[in-house]
Scaffold this active site. Sequence first.
Site, PDB file in Angstrom:
ATOM      1  CE  LYS A  21      60.537   8.398 116.783  1.00  0.00           C
ATOM      2  NZ  LYS A  21      61.787   8.069 116.074  1.00  0.00           N
ATOM      3  CE  LYS A  36      53.443   0.983 109.177  1.00  0.00           C
ATOM      4  NZ  LYS A  36      54.139   1.806 110.202  1.00  0.00           N
ATOM      5  CD  GLU A  42      61.609  -1.798 110.154  1.00  0.00           C
ATOM      6  OE1 GLU A  42      60.597  -2.491 109.968  1.00  0.00           O
ATOM      7  OE2 GLU A  42      61.764  -1.070 111.152  1.00  0.00           O
ATOM      8  CG  HIS A  64      64.564 -33.023 116.691  1.00  0.00           C
ATOM      9  ND1 HIS A  64      64.761 -34.384 116.630  1.00  0.00           N
ATOM     10  CD2 HIS A  64      65.305 -32.591 117.747  1.00  0.00           C
ATOM     11  CE1 HIS A  64      65.563 -34.758 117.614  1.00  0.00           C
ATOM     12  NE2 HIS A  64      65.901 -33.691 118.305  1.00  0.00           N
ATOM     13  N   GLY A  91      62.285   2.680 116.056  1.00  0.00           N
ATOM     14  CA  GLY A  91      61.545   1.633 116.753  1.00  0.00           C
ATOM     15  C   GLY A  91      62.368   0.400 117.054  1.00  0.00           C
ATOM     16  NE  ARG A  92      65.965  -0.542 111.759  1.00  0.00           N
ATOM     17  CZ  ARG A  92      65.404   0.481 111.128  1.00  0.00           C
ATOM     18  NH1 ARG A  92      64.126   0.771 111.349  1.00  0.00           N
ATOM     19  NH2 ARG A  92      66.078   1.218 110.279  1.00  0.00           N
ATOM     20  CD  GLU A  98      49.666  -2.372 111.599  1.00  0.00           C
ATOM     21  OE1 GLU A  98      50.249  -2.909 110.641  1.00  0.00           O
ATOM     22  OE2 GLU A  98      49.884  -1.193 111.961  1.00  0.00           O
TER      23      GLU A  98
END
Length: 553
Positions: free
Chosen positions: A208, A514, A355, A386, A269-270, A214
């Site tokens: 954005k 960050k 978040e 399992h 973003g999410r 990263e």
Amino acid sequence: MRIATDSLPAELAERARRLRATTLHELFARDAARTDALTFDWNDWRIDVSKERIDAGALGVLVQAAEAANLSHWIHALFAGEKLNLSEHRPVLHTALRAPPSTSVTVDGVDVTIEMRATRARMADIADSVRDGRRKGATGRPLRSIVNIGIGGSDLGPRLVCDALAGPEHARRGAPDVTFVSNVDPEHLTRALGERDPASTLFVVVSKTFTTQETLANARSGREWLMRHLPPGHDVASHFIAVSSNVEAARAFGIRDADILPMAEGVGGRYSLWSAVGLSIALRTGYPTFAELLDGAQAMDTHFLMTPLARNVPVLLALVSYWNARWLGHAQRIVVPYAQALSRLPAYLQQLQLESNGKSVLRDGAPVDGPTAPALWGDVGTDSQHAFFQWLHQGTHETPVEFIVPVRARHPLGDQQTLLVANALAQAQALLVGRGEASLRAELESQCASQAELDAAIEARRCPGNRASTMLLLPTLDARSLGALLALYEHRTFVEGVLYGINSFDQWGVELGKTLAKPIVAALAGEAKLPASVDPSTRALVEHARRLASAQH
């Protein structure tokens, strides 16, 4: 029964006390209509919360609590594009991304849906040009391999949808393959590029702000990989598309204006997979499938906006989650989709819910007076049976479980879907009923040589039951139902935030790490010393990491 607003917390606390002391077996025995009262339908979906530690009376009081929190106002404000992200003074616009063509959403005098519709048209053109081979790379080869570079919402949502919808039929139709790179760990990008042909690889860089460390590190490394492997003198710009609200930064990276797709400031973003962030979905599955995803989400939007709170599925699920976390004290929630295609759903929901609602401050800056979002985790069924289901059935923690079960298979194989659905229903039943002494004694008595051996065998096998769960049954998992499911969870998360009284749309905790990473990066690179304020533990770890890194060379 109406309860005075100021009496609601005391009433909920008392009902929680009584229900904690009551087993689920007793709740079913007392109320023959319990299943009907706590089962809700939407289209062909069924949502059953009758196995939760709640009753119709408590749910009714929770609806009153939602009314007292002015939830209907907040829902309408969401769809109106109001600036609900108070700490950043931004509107919240993800529902506008999938609004029908006749809808307009005005922010500061501008109809934001006009640019959104224009962006969708550009997405369709790009997806078509890549999928039919018209878009080519620097050497004239069609771009058949897509690498989506992003992190958080720029990765989790598109990756989930691509995993869920990109079945074998897409490969047969010659659709480009898509891989996702999020981690700055060099191993992630190295493995993603290992067997790819640079001449036919297209990078979709999603950020954005176009400043995410990263993402930009991976994008730069991808560009260097292209320049190393393509013939000298070739312009690699045709191998990049950017999705960002920072056009200038994307342009400075070397991406052409025609290949920069915008993101609205009001889309977090999410909540962004419905925007140009979903370009990789359109590239992998085709734009018509992406449009069906939007249609499914819009159908859930309409239900959420128009349906009274007492019959509103996202609201009811949010009320149960709020009840479990705030009033019953459950610090965890487990999500188990019985669909391999939804294997990424728990990770996606972790970001969406934690978040959004992992906060300890109210909208007005005052501290929260109780727990907010519980930890969320899970895995796909039947694999999880399992793994951690042993802990669920015989462990010392009662943790509510949410089952998501598409009933019909998209690609049937014999009776395997029947086996899958049966396992999901049986696990929910097993959490409820458990396995008691009487049935175990009858089963094991003839197999044990002594009473002591029998008693030990019974205790080892005993499952207490009385453990809560929710069941979501869907007809099948296609683009429309997936869109509706994800919109359901978005709205549910928003409702929980309203009930807690927090802002679900900022994420200042993400920014802290960050910020602190920047001087550590400089210190590890030998470019600067750590600030004097850095704690002794971090200082010592940085020094040790530097020694290990230098030994590698």
